[in-house]
Motif scaffolding. Structure first.
Motif, PDB file in Angstrom:
ATOM      1  N   LEU A 177       0.864  -1.186   0.000  1.00 61.87           N
ATOM      2  CA  LEU A 177       0.000   0.000   0.000  1.00 61.87           C
ATOM      3  C   LEU A 177       0.898   1.233   0.000  1.00 61.87           C
ATOM      4  O   LEU A 177       1.433   1.616   1.042  1.00 61.87           O
ATOM      5  CB  LEU A 177      -0.909  -0.029   1.235  1.00 61.87           C
ATOM      6  N   ASN A 178       1.089   1.828  -1.165  1.00 58.97           N
ATOM      7  CA  ASN A 178       2.156   2.824  -1.316  1.00 58.97           C
ATOM      8  C   ASN A 178       1.875   4.177  -0.674  1.00 58.97           C
ATOM      9  O   ASN A 178       2.750   5.040  -0.641  1.00 58.97           O
ATOM     10  CB  ASN A 178       2.527   3.009  -2.794  1.00 58.97           C
ATOM     11  N   THR A 179       0.676   4.372  -0.117  1.00 63.73           N
ATOM     12  CA  THR A 179       0.410   5.625   0.586  1.00 63.73           C
ATOM     13  C   THR A 179       0.641   5.518   2.096  1.00 63.73           C
ATOM     14  O   THR A 179       0.429   6.497   2.819  1.00 63.73           O
ATOM     15  CB  THR A 179      -1.036   6.090   0.344  1.00 63.73           C
ATOM     16  N   LEU A 180       1.053   4.361   2.574  1.00 65.56           N
ATOM     17  CA  LEU A 180       1.352   4.224   4.002  1.00 65.56           C
ATOM     18  C   LEU A 180       2.474   5.178   4.401  1.00 65.56           C
ATOM     19  O   LEU A 180       3.460   5.338   3.681  1.00 65.56           O
ATOM     20  CB  LEU A 180       1.769   2.790   4.336  1.00 65.56           C
ATOM     21  N   ASP A 181       2.320   5.795   5.572  1.00 63.12           N
ATOM     22  CA  ASP A 181       3.292   6.780   6.044  1.00 63.12           C
ATOM     23  C   ASP A 181       3.929   6.282   7.336  1.00 63.12           C
ATOM     24  O   ASP A 181       3.414   6.509   8.434  1.00 63.12           O
ATOM     25  CB  ASP A 181       2.589   8.127   6.275  1.00 63.12           C
ATOM     26  N   ASN A 182       5.047   5.569   7.187  1.00 64.49           N
ATOM     27  CA  ASN A 182       5.830   5.106   8.338  1.00 64.49           C
ATOM     28  C   ASN A 182       5.015   4.237   9.289  1.00 64.49           C
ATOM     29  O   ASN A 182       5.104   4.352  10.521  1.00 64.49           O
ATOM     30  CB  ASN A 182       6.426   6.289   9.114  1.00 64.49           C
ATOM     31  N   ILE A 183       4.229   3.336   8.721  1.00 65.65           N
ATOM     32  CA  ILE A 183       3.455   2.387   9.523  1.00 65.65           C
ATOM     33  C   ILE A 183       3.311   1.100   8.731  1.00 65.65           C
ATOM     34  O   ILE A 183       3.295   1.113   7.494  1.00 65.65           O
ATOM     35  CB  ILE A 183       2.067   2.968   9.894  1.00 65.65           C
ATOM     36  N   SER A 184       3.263  -0.011   9.436  1.00 67.22           N
ATOM     37  CA  SER A 184       3.053  -1.321   8.819  1.00 67.22           C
ATOM     38  C   SER A 184       2.461  -2.239   9.879  1.00 67.22           C
ATOM     39  O   SER A 184       2.405  -1.887  11.062  1.00 67.22           O
ATOM     40  CB  SER A 184       4.364  -1.884   8.267  1.00 67.22           C
TER      41      SER A 184
END
Length: 247
Positions: free
Chosen positions: A40-47
């Motif tokens: 998911l390429n819009t994730l911002d420093n989270i997984s």
């Protein structure tokens, strides 16, 4: 942190089915799904890791060199165990639905399901969670080095570690041989404690990993509030490994 993405691009992703990305599977009841910036390429420093376990299964001892981990219990029950490197204490935190345990970055830890149908969500402050697994450390460290360092019989070390497979992730392995025999042998050992039983107070780790015999068993007696004594953090960080790639 601001992502420099072209949000007008048709390649921009805002949703993903985590069920479609099973990155490790032991069997139908024990598996891990993964969501990272690679999916998911819009994730911002989270997984996150979506973890499913049956009773007595263990997310093997490991640490994350690039992220802290927040373990949230969705269903079932589990015990999250970690070593506080500032106090050399082995701590156990039982969690049930709605409860969490936070594991700081780089801390050695593991999770044990205490009932069937346990569902955990592990959330990381990194776009891709990286991991160093206990099974990899055991298989990559030469047996002669372990034997020499700890004054052990090298042949016995090789024999004991021969069944260990790198990338175990969820143990015990599905092909674990003679589980009844090994469980009986373990039960006779003075340091044995079933995976779902823990001392009522954290056991201090003595120098070189020694733990006193005859701990006082009890179910879920670990307090949630800990006293942390500040000591220098001197744990080295070995080489890196990407969890998503290994899964």
């Amino acid at each position: 942190m601001t992502l420099y993405l072209d949000y007008k691009s048709p390649n921009t992703q805002f949703t993903f089915d985590v069920n479609s990305n099973t990155t490790f599977r032991k069997d139908a009841c024990n598996y891990i799904n993964t969501l990272s910036v690679n999916e998911l390429n819009t994730l911002d420093n989270i997984s996150l890791l979506d973890i499913f376990l049956s009773k007595s299964n263990v997310v093997e001892p490991h640490y994350h060199q690039n992220a802290a981990e927040l373990v949230y219990c969705i269903s079932g029950e589990a015990v999250v165990s970690l070593i506080n490197p500032f106090t050399n204490e082995l701590l156990h935190f039982p969690i049930c639905p709605g409860q969490v345990t936070n594991v700081p970055q780089g801390w050695w830890h593991y999770e044990v399901a205490t009932v069937d149908c346990t569902h955990l969500l592990a959330i990381f402050n990194a776009p891709v969670p990286e991991v160093i697994l206990g099974s990899n450390l055991l298989t990559l460290t030469p047996s002669n080095v372990l034997a020499h360092t700890y004054c052990l019989n090298e042949a016995k070390v090789k024999d004991a570690l021969a069944p260990v497979q790198p990338g175990t992730f969820i143990g015990p392995p599905a092909d674990c041989c003679e589980p009844g025999k090994s469980a009986g042998a373990n039960a006779k050992h003075p340091y044995f404690m079933p995976p779902y039983m823990y001392p009522q107070a954290p056991q201090m780790l003595q120098p070189y990993g020694y733990q006193p015999a005859d701990p006082s068993p009890g179910f879920y007696g670990q307090p949630y509030v800990q006293q942390y004594r500040q000591q220098p953090y001197v744990q080295p960080y070995p080489g890196t490994q990407t969890a998503v790639d290994e899964f």
